[in-house]
Design a protein around this motif. Sequence first.
Motif, short mmCIF file in Angstrom:
data_model
loop_
_atom_site.label_atom_id
_atom_site.label_comp_id
_atom_site.label_asym_id
_atom_site.label_seq_id
_atom_site.Cartn_x
_atom_site.Cartn_y
_atom_site.Cartn_z
N ALA A 68 0.83 -1.21 0.00
CA ALA A 68 0.00 0.00 0.00
C ALA A 68 0.86 1.26 0.00
CB ALA A 68 -0.93 0.00 1.20
N GLN A 69 2.05 1.17 0.56
CA GLN A 69 2.94 2.33 0.61
C GLN A 69 3.93 2.37 -0.56
OE1 GLN A 69 4.78 2.28 4.46
NE2 GLN A 69 2.89 2.85 5.51
N GLY A 70 3.83 1.41 -1.47
CA GLY A 70 4.69 1.40 -2.64
C GLY A 70 6.04 0.76 -2.41
N MET A 71 6.23 0.03 -1.33
CA MET A 71 7.50 -0.65 -1.06
C MET A 71 7.36 -2.12 -1.43
SD MET A 71 8.74 1.13 2.48
CE MET A 71 7.25 0.88 3.39
N PRO A 72 8.48 -2.79 -1.66
CA PRO A 72 8.37 -4.19 -2.11
C PRO A 72 7.89 -5.15 -1.02
CG PRO A 72 10.67 -3.58 -1.86
CD PRO A 72 9.86 -2.33 -1.67
N GLY A 73 8.24 -4.97 0.23
CA GLY A 73 7.83 -5.88 1.29
C GLY A 73 8.60 -7.18 1.23
N PRO A 74 8.21 -8.17 2.03
CA PRO A 74 8.94 -9.43 2.06
C PRO A 74 8.78 -10.27 0.80
CG PRO A 74 7.14 -9.46 3.66
CD PRO A 74 7.17 -8.11 3.05
N GLY A 75 7.71 -10.12 0.07
CA GLY A 75 7.51 -10.87 -1.16
C GLY A 75 6.39 -11.89 -1.01
N VAL A 76 5.75 -12.16 -2.13
CA VAL A 76 4.61 -13.07 -2.13
C VAL A 76 5.05 -14.49 -1.83
CG1 VAL A 76 2.75 -14.00 -3.57
CG2 VAL A 76 3.34 -11.60 -3.74
N LEU A 77 6.21 -14.91 -2.35
CA LEU A 77 6.69 -16.26 -2.09
C LEU A 77 6.98 -16.49 -0.61
CD1 LEU A 77 8.98 -16.89 -5.18
CD2 LEU A 77 6.70 -17.79 -4.73
N VAL A 78 7.50 -15.48 0.05
CA VAL A 78 7.78 -15.59 1.48
C VAL A 78 6.47 -15.72 2.26
CG1 VAL A 78 8.75 -14.39 3.47
CG2 VAL A 78 9.98 -14.38 1.30
N VAL A 79 5.47 -14.97 1.88
CA VAL A 79 4.17 -15.04 2.55
C VAL A 79 3.55 -16.42 2.34
CG1 VAL A 79 1.83 -14.10 2.59
CG2 VAL A 79 3.78 -12.56 2.38
N ILE A 80 3.59 -16.91 1.11
CA ILE A 80 3.03 -18.24 0.82
C ILE A 80 3.79 -19.31 1.59
CG2 ILE A 80 2.74 -19.96 -1.01
CD1 ILE A 80 2.11 -17.60 -2.90
N ALA A 81 5.12 -19.21 1.62
CA ALA A 81 5.91 -20.20 2.34
C ALA A 81 5.60 -20.20 3.83
CB ALA A 81 7.40 -19.94 2.11
N HIS A 82 5.39 -19.02 4.41
CA HIS A 82 5.02 -18.95 5.83
C HIS A 82 3.68 -19.64 6.08
CE1 HIS A 82 8.26 -16.08 6.59
NE2 HIS A 82 8.03 -16.28 7.89
N PHE A 83 2.71 -19.41 5.20
CA PHE A 83 1.41 -20.06 5.39
C PHE A 83 1.48 -21.56 5.16
CE2 PHE A 83 -0.47 -15.83 5.39
CZ PHE A 83 -1.44 -15.99 6.34
N LEU A 84 2.32 -22.01 4.23
CA LEU A 84 2.49 -23.46 4.03
C LEU A 84 3.13 -24.11 5.25
CD1 LEU A 84 3.62 -23.67 0.29
CD2 LEU A 84 1.43 -24.36 1.29
N CYS A 85 4.14 -23.46 5.82
CA CYS A 85 4.77 -24.00 7.03
C CYS A 85 3.78 -24.03 8.19
CB CYS A 85 6.00 -23.17 7.40
SG CYS A 85 7.40 -23.43 6.30
N ALA A 86 2.99 -22.97 8.32
CA ALA A 86 1.99 -22.93 9.40
C ALA A 86 0.93 -24.01 9.21
CB ALA A 86 1.34 -21.54 9.46
#
Length: 125
Positions: A68-86
Amino acid sequence: MTGPTDRLPREDVTTVEIPRVPDDPTPEPAEETPTPRSGFWRELSGALAAGLLVLAIVVLTIQVVDQAQGMPGPGVLVVIAHFLCAAAALALQRQADRRRGPQAGLMILLIGVVTGIAVWFFWWA
């Protein structure tokens, strides 16, 4: 003529005594059912699994705020990997809670491995 507070006469009905319970009943020996025990390792693995879910939600929130602020953030793959591990840790914890013995121990060990992988690859390395 009867008024609103007058009742019509009815026949006498005999009452039946309710049987009394003796003052000091002798207690019957109760069957001892085994109470489910949860051990330290099972509780620790549950905390790790729940912690991974909270961590995945935090990473998703950071990704959304950064986008939302125009920054890259951690990345979509990192978010998906966190949810897969959880999800893997929560599924393993569910199985560990329903099993006993070596099978439950293996599930608890795998939860530790999944947590270690998530922390090592996405936070320390």
